[in-house]
Design a protein around this motif. Structure first.
Motif, short mmCIF file in Angstrom:
data_model
loop_
_atom_site.label_atom_id
_atom_site.label_comp_id
_atom_site.label_asym_id
_atom_site.label_seq_id
_atom_site.Cartn_x
_atom_site.Cartn_y
_atom_site.Cartn_z
N GLU A 153 0.81 -1.22 0.00
CA GLU A 153 0.00 0.00 0.00
C GLU A 153 0.84 1.27 0.00
OE1 GLU A 153 -3.09 0.32 3.03
OE2 GLU A 153 -3.74 -1.68 2.41
N ARG A 154 1.94 1.21 0.75
CA ARG A 154 2.79 2.39 0.83
C ARG A 154 4.20 1.99 0.42
NH1 ARG A 154 2.07 7.53 1.62
NH2 ARG A 154 3.38 7.74 3.45
N VAL A 155 4.73 2.70 -0.55
CA VAL A 155 6.01 2.33 -1.13
C VAL A 155 7.00 3.49 -1.02
CG1 VAL A 155 7.18 1.54 -3.21
CG2 VAL A 155 4.81 0.89 -2.81
N GLY A 156 8.18 3.19 -0.51
CA GLY A 156 9.25 4.16 -0.55
C GLY A 156 10.00 3.98 -1.87
N LEU A 157 10.26 5.06 -2.57
CA LEU A 157 10.95 4.97 -3.86
C LEU A 157 12.26 5.74 -3.76
CD1 LEU A 157 10.96 4.35 -6.99
CD2 LEU A 157 9.89 6.59 -7.26
N VAL A 158 13.36 5.02 -3.90
CA VAL A 158 14.64 5.71 -3.94
C VAL A 158 14.70 6.43 -5.29
CG1 VAL A 158 17.13 5.46 -3.80
CG2 VAL A 158 15.65 3.91 -2.50
N ALA A 159 14.77 7.75 -5.22
CA ALA A 159 14.55 8.51 -6.45
C ALA A 159 15.70 9.45 -6.76
CB ALA A 159 13.25 9.30 -6.34
N ILE A 169 12.19 9.16 -1.89
CA ILE A 169 13.38 9.52 -1.11
C ILE A 169 14.41 10.03 -2.10
CG2 ILE A 169 15.11 8.67 0.51
CD1 ILE A 169 13.14 6.20 0.89
N GLY A 170 14.58 11.31 -2.17
CA GLY A 170 15.48 11.89 -3.14
C GLY A 170 16.93 11.61 -2.80
N VAL A 171 17.66 11.04 -3.74
CA VAL A 171 19.09 10.83 -3.52
C VAL A 171 19.87 11.62 -4.56
CG1 VAL A 171 18.92 8.56 -2.44
CG2 VAL A 171 19.04 8.71 -4.92
N PRO A 172 21.04 12.11 -4.16
CA PRO A 172 21.83 12.85 -5.13
C PRO A 172 22.32 11.93 -6.24
CG PRO A 172 23.09 12.50 -3.12
CD PRO A 172 21.69 12.00 -2.86
N CYS A 173 22.52 12.49 -7.39
CA CYS A 173 22.98 11.69 -8.51
C CYS A 173 24.17 12.38 -9.14
CB CYS A 173 21.85 11.55 -9.52
SG CYS A 173 22.31 10.59 -10.96
N THR A 174 25.18 11.58 -9.42
CA THR A 174 26.38 12.13 -10.02
C THR A 174 26.38 11.88 -11.52
OG1 THR A 174 27.41 10.01 -9.61
CG2 THR A 174 27.77 11.74 -7.98
N GLY A 175 25.27 11.38 -12.03
CA GLY A 175 25.25 10.91 -13.41
C GLY A 175 25.61 9.44 -13.42
N MET A 176 25.16 8.74 -14.46
CA MET A 176 25.35 7.30 -14.48
C MET A 176 26.55 6.90 -15.32
SD MET A 176 21.55 5.84 -14.72
CE MET A 176 20.90 7.39 -15.26
N LEU A 177 27.20 5.85 -14.83
CA LEU A 177 28.32 5.28 -15.57
C LEU A 177 27.77 4.58 -16.81
CD1 LEU A 177 31.23 4.10 -15.83
CD2 LEU A 177 30.43 2.22 -14.39
N SER A 178 28.36 4.88 -17.95
CA SER A 178 27.99 4.17 -19.17
C SER A 178 28.85 2.91 -19.28
CB SER A 178 28.21 5.07 -20.39
OG SER A 178 28.27 4.26 -21.55
#
Lengths: 314, 278, 341
Positions: free
Chosen positions: A69-75, A100-109
């Motif tokens: 019913e309730r979902v935490g989303l790492v975002a 749940i906002g997390v910082p992003c450094t950009g994704m590794l290709s």
């Protein structure tokens, strides 16, 4: 506090106090520099969560599969933009998802890294600050993450901050206009552009990993899966494969959130994201519409204004 | 020899079965007289029927090997191929390859009573065996023959002309029922599993053969067990999505059993040991 | 090969490989591994084409040479005209495939009983298989996802090959496995090699490179009891339901048959797709991802072994590499092996 520690702590707390029944995140995968989605349901599982440049998948697509019913989303911004679209398209009810906002450094290709390692997949690898350390053929190499970033991350867009329920650190700053990525294809002559499309279509196996990895490609029944009438044939006929990609792009016009998950999912390296980008540019330039930013926006194709440009239907 | 290449055949006759015409029986004859002679099959087997341009579909052969010179298929209009077939007319070409699959164990049934229990279009595969055992050349090998057949409404009964013939015979006990009658219906009204309980065939020296919609099969199986039938005495035939019909394309398996080759005929005893994925 | 008669090993100089392949290609269609990364595949040889040798398995498999993604079963002419059926000639198509990994060749032997089942031999597969000479290269550098030894394979295995070539410094050591291979090698007129133990060396090298170990002992028998097990509920949870794993698997062979443009075509299909088992009535025996993933695993590790006596997996690791969500078959097998059942 490092983001992983903060994430584990927050997730564990949300689960322990019953605020959510599951936290949708990633954990370390089985291959070097890979992660895998983890629906963490216990405090112990929350202790395995990670969030870094190796988190390939867009988690938002799993929201509707979960029964909780309730979902935490790492975002990261990618998940958050997709969540904005989900809210706008009434795919999830407001309040069910706690982002749940997390910082992003950009994704590794992974692709770029393989190329930098002489065409080899790393036998071992890790992230070290803003560096990627990869070992291929026994030799360790250290490469700046910025040099092996996913193309999609070169023009990130941040959604409205209100979409996050918690924020663990600052998201990465937008790295420029995503549409500049279209410069290359814009500058190609039409026949050269077509030749590239043909080449990509010929390589595509129609495994639909792109569609399945896309948070916005969520039709209960895709037009490709219709047998009566069969809109698109299943063979390796180029026109059928092109039709699939073009129709997918059209269906995502004004909805694609530029996360690049489709490109990363492709097992044979097909990248047709410029189709989505070009349609996104149309949506932005003609209708002032930027998907994934503001949950209060109406969906592009469900909106009409008397002054919408319409010379194309003349 | 390309195993995917069908033999050409022509539609010789089309018999509308149901009131809504959603079931029709197609009698087809092979173009090549040599194939007409050499194509042999057993009751319970199926063939891949081709409509060129639409594709092919596995369909049980509803005629009996005792009827020579032609094949019959009773087809409910459902998917692409069956819909295309329903639009065909007498004289139109079709492709046939097969026969495929196993068959009803008619040899093992010799000397026994047979109770056929069919629902709707499920009578089609049973009809092949019914015609076979009722053939003058074979009838004496079998003891009592009973047929319990039902459909949703009188208009949904198939093979009405056949039912009439079977009903007239002294050596066949035919019981026809419908879920809901209409103004003209004077026969039985009731669900097949209930009629089965009411008639209460005795299990000794008897084998039952059943085919019909999944919900009917479910209750028929329960009721047969109530009546004392063992799983080995219950024979059924399954429907699965198939493409190749010859054990290669990989979609019709139930556990390690390929319905196209190891089936479609199974005893309930066999089915109970297989995963419930059909 | 006649029993008890060890094949003569021959030496092939590394710098002569290209000219030798060019000679082979003059007589026969020659397939070689080529291309980089995700775009690597078996390709028809042309002079100067860079072979993919050390960089790991080709992304796309050798099965495509024998079982292309789309092929014509027969043509029937115009859609509304009288059908004129014409099948492609069932012929033996001579070809040489150079540079297969031992697992690639082993996978072909697992598909033979499916396509060439004596009851209904599939001439298309059989014609290509009978015409092909398979020259494998022993695997000194397994990929990070490889686990061939856990499923009965061997980095220097000969099964399915006509010739096994083993890389040694500066050279390749070539040895025939079959009479066909011996004939092929003799025609190349290569110098003889001295006594050798190179195959063993390859094994040692591969082992040193850290082949993953997955304990599959007794798994097929255990899986027969596990159809209804609760573990499937968790196992499929991350699966996206795409066909990357099946299309790039060397032993997956499911196909669809459709009519298109006057031809009856056979196309790859995947048990991971909902349409795969959807009946015309709307009923679907494998309704959700759980049933579909169970089918994929069960087919390889239970159903196929029940019919053919061994699992339909060669441990090439492709499914591990291509899964978009890193749902690793090796972990799945470990979990299935580990749970109570």
């Amino acid at each position: 506090m490092p983001v992983t520690d903060a994430l584990r702590e927050t997730a564990a707390q949300l689960l322990a106090e019953g605020t959510v029944q599951v936290v949708l995140g990633w954990e370390r995968g089985t291959l070097p520099l890979r992660t895998t989605p983890l629906p963490a349901r216990t405090v112990e599982e929350a202790g395995r969560l990670v969030a870094d440049a190796t988190c390939d998948n867009n988690l938002t697509l799993y929201l509707t599969r979960l029964k909780e019913e309730r979902v935490g989303l790492v975002a990261r911004p990618c998940e958050a933009r997709a969540l904005v679209e989900y809210l706008r398209e009434h795919r999830v009810t407001p309040g069910r998802v706690l982002a749940i906002g997390v910082p992003c450094t950009g994704m590794l290709s992974r692709r770029a890294l393989e190329a930098r390692l002489g065409g080899r997949l790393p036998e071992a690898g890790r992230l070290d600050g803003d560096q990627v350390v990869g070992t291929a053929g026994g030799a360790e190499e250290r490469i700046a993450l910025a040099e092996v970033l996913e193309p999609a991350c070169r023009g990130c867009r941040l959604p409205d901050a209100a979409v996050y329920a918690r924020v663990l650190g600052h998201p990465c700053p937008p790295a420029g206009d995503r549409h500049t990525l279209l410069q290359r294809s814009d500058n190609l002559a039409a026949d050269a552009r077509y030749a590239e499309f043909v080449e990509a279509a010929a390589r595509c196996l129609r495994c639909y990993a792109c569609r399945q990895a896309c948070p916005l490609c969520y039709c209960a029944e895709c037009f490709t899966d219709r047998s009566a009438p069969a809109w698109v044939g299943p063979s390796d006929d180029l026109s059928d494969t092109m039709l699939f990609h073009l129709t997918r792009a059209m269906h995502l016009a004004g909805r694609c959130v530029d996360c690049g998950a489709c490109v990363r999912a492709c097992p044979v390296g097909v990248d047709l994201s410029h189709l989505n980008l070009a349609l996104g540019r149309e949506a932005a330039q003609r209708f002032g519409y930027r998907p994934g930013l503001d949950p209060a926006d109406r969906p592009l194709v469900a909106t009409f204004r008397p002054d919408d440009p319409e010379e194309f239907i003349r | 020899m390309n195993p995917y290449l069908p033999h050409l055949a022509t539609i010789q006759e089309i018999i509308p079965e149901t009131a809504s015409q959603d079931v029709k029986t197609f009698r087809v004859v092979f173009t090549d007289p040599e194939i007409r002679r050499s194509f042999t099959y057993q009751p319970g087997q199926f063939a891949e029927v081709s409509l060129f341009g639409a594709g092919e579909a596995p369909i049980s052969i509803t005629s009996s090997p005792t009827q020579e010179g032609y094949l019959e298929f009773s087809v409910k209009r459902a998917g692409v191929v069956t819909t295309a077939l329903h639009y065909r007319q007498v004289g139109d070409p079709v492709g046939i390859r097969g026969p495929y699959g196993n068959n009803f164990p008619y040899r093992d049934m010799e000397g026994q009573n047979i109770v056929f229990i069919g629902g709707g279009i499920g009578l089609a595969p049973l009809r092949s065996l019914i015609t076979f055992v009722l053939d003058p050349a074979n009838r004496s090998r079998y003891a009592g023959i009973s047929i319990i057949y039902g459909a949703r409404s009188p208009g949904d009964l198939v093979f009405k002309w056949e039912l009439e013939r079977w009903g007239e015979r002294d050596d066949v006990d035919l019981q026809v029922t419908v879920d809901r009658g209409d103004d003209e219906w004077t026969g039985r009204v009731g669900f097949v599993p209930q009629i089965l309980l009411d008639l209460a065939p005795r299990p000794d020296n008897t084998v039952t053969v059943t085919c019909g919609p999944p919900i009917m099969i479910k209750f028929v199986l329960q009721n047969l067990e109530k009546l004392g039938f063992t799983p080995a005495q219950i024979v059924t035939t399954l429907e699965m999505r198939m493409k190749c019909g010859i054990g290669k394309c990989g979609r019709c398996n139930i556990g390690s059993s390929y319905v196209c080759q190891d089936g479609p005929v199974y005893t309930y005893e066999q089915l109970r040991k297989m995963p419930a994925e059909y | 090969m006649r029993r008890g008669e060890p094949a003569v090993a021959r030496l092939l100089a590394e710098n002569e490989l290209d000219s030798i392949l060019a000679r082979v290609a003059e007589r026969n269609a020659l397939w070689v591994p080529a291309g980089d990364g995700e775009q690597s595949a078996f390709a028809l040889y042309r002079p100067g084409l860079a072979l993919r040798q050390e960089a790991g398995p080709t992304r796309r498999t050798a099965k495509e040479i024998f079982f292309p993604r789309t092929e014509i079963l027969f043509t029937y002419g115009e859609d509304d005209g009288p059908p004129r059926l014409e099948a492609p000639p069932a012929e033996v198509l001579p070809a040489v495939v150079y540079g297969l990994r031992p697992c690639d060749a082993r996978a072909l032997t697992m598909l033979d009983p499916v396509f060439e089942d004596p009851g209904y031999p599939d001439g298309l597969w059989g014609g290509r298989r009978r015409g092909a000479t398979l020259v494998g290269v022993g695997c000194t550098r397994p990929s990070r996802a490889c686990f061939c030894t856990s499923v009965g394979g061997d980095p220097a295995g000969e099964e399915g090959l006509d010739v096994l070539v083993v890389p040694i410094p500066g050279h390749y050591l070539a040895r025939a496995v079959t009479d066909r291979g011996e004939e092929w090698l003799q025609a190349l007129d290569l110098p003889r090699a001295g006594p050798d133990h190179e195959a063993a060396a390859v094994r040692a090298a591969a082992a040193g490179a850290g082949l993953a170990v997955v304990d599959t002992e007794g798994l097929p028998a255990k899986l027969e009891r596990m159809f209804g097990h609760a573990v499937w509920e968790q196992l499929h949870e991350r699966c996206l339901g795409c066909a990357a794993c099946t299309y790039l698997c060397p032993t997956c062979h499911c196909f669809d048959i459709v009519d298109e443009g006057g031809s009856r075509l056979r196309n790859w299909d995947s048990c991971m797709f909902p349409l795969f088992t959807l009946h015309a009535s709307g009923h679907n025996p494998r309704l959700s991802g759980k049933e579909r993933m169970r089918q994929r695993i069960m087919h390889k590790f239970s159903y196929y072994p029940q019919r053919q006596g061994r699992p339909a997996c060669v441990g090439c690791g492709r499914c591990v590499e291509v899964c978009p969500v890193n749902l690793d078959l090796r972990s799945v097998l470990a979990q299935l092996k580990g749970v109570e059942a």
